[in-house]
Design a protein around this motif. Sequence first.
Motif, PDB file in Angstrom:
ATOM      1  N   THR A  11      55.993 -50.204   5.761  1.00 23.04           N
ATOM      2  CA  THR A  11      55.218 -51.031   6.681  1.00 23.04           C
ATOM      3  C   THR A  11      55.676 -50.698   8.096  1.00 23.04           C
ATOM      4  N   ARG A  12      54.730 -50.558   8.992  1.00 20.04           N
ATOM      5  CA  ARG A  12      55.059 -50.244  10.393  1.00 20.04           C
ATOM      6  C   ARG A  12      54.097 -51.018  11.279  1.00 20.04           C
ATOM      7  N   VAL A  13      54.612 -51.629  12.332  1.00 16.51           N
ATOM      8  CA  VAL A  13      53.765 -52.323  13.304  1.00 16.51           C
ATOM      9  C   VAL A  13      53.652 -51.441  14.543  1.00 16.51           C
ATOM     10  N   PHE A  14      52.420 -51.188  14.948  1.00 19.57           N
ATOM     11  CA  PHE A  14      52.133 -50.383  16.125  1.00 19.57           C
ATOM     12  C   PHE A  14      51.638 -51.295  17.245  1.00 19.57           C
ATOM     13  N   ASP A  15      52.030 -50.999  18.458  1.00 22.54           N
ATOM     14  CA  ASP A  15      51.636 -51.785  19.624  1.00 22.54           C
ATOM     15  C   ASP A  15      50.295 -51.282  20.148  1.00 22.54           C
ATOM     16  N   ALA A  16      49.275 -51.443  19.298  1.00 23.09           N
ATOM     17  CA  ALA A  16      47.917 -51.014  19.639  1.00 23.09           C
ATOM     18  C   ALA A  16      46.947 -51.720  18.702  1.00 23.09           C
ATOM     19  N   PRO A  17      45.717 -51.931  19.153  1.00 22.28           N
ATOM     20  CA  PRO A  17      44.710 -52.561  18.289  1.00 22.28           C
ATOM     21  C   PRO A  17      44.392 -51.694  17.071  1.00 22.28           C
TER      22      PRO A  17
END
Length: 152
Positions: A11-17
């Motif tokens: 799981t990875r959270v990206f700082d983009a929509p």
Amino acid sequence: MTDTTNELVMTRVFDAPRELVWRAFTDPDQFAAWFGPVGWSVPRETVDFDVRVGGHQRFTMVNDDDPTKTSPADGTFAEIVENELLVGYEEVKGVPGLEDGTRMTLRLEFHDEPGGKTRLELRQGPFPADWRSGAEQGWGSSFTKLDALLAR
């Protein structure tokens, strides 16, 4: 016989929509700009996508220090929900540790997170147990490159 029951889950959270993260995986120009672990690149001329169920994703990773070392990919899209889900597979041949015809699947789920961020859930496999660490490191390294692309 090699145990191929292993599956990589990340799981990875990206700082983009979500739409921008989706585009990074489905637009050939963007994909070529980030995919591959550090030390590898994907020349744009090797990328050919037909993003639809039954369509394909073809590209070749090339080692930056030794361009004779390549890693071609030829996958087929099995499920697509725009901006939400990409599922594809590749039937491997000539890969040490895997029986020819083994179907390696990649599932990517894109989820909205607060603050206009995107949570990506990745599942890939099956593959030999001793590959998991390398696959996880490769994806992590690639995602660092994707972070930089999304920040532009």
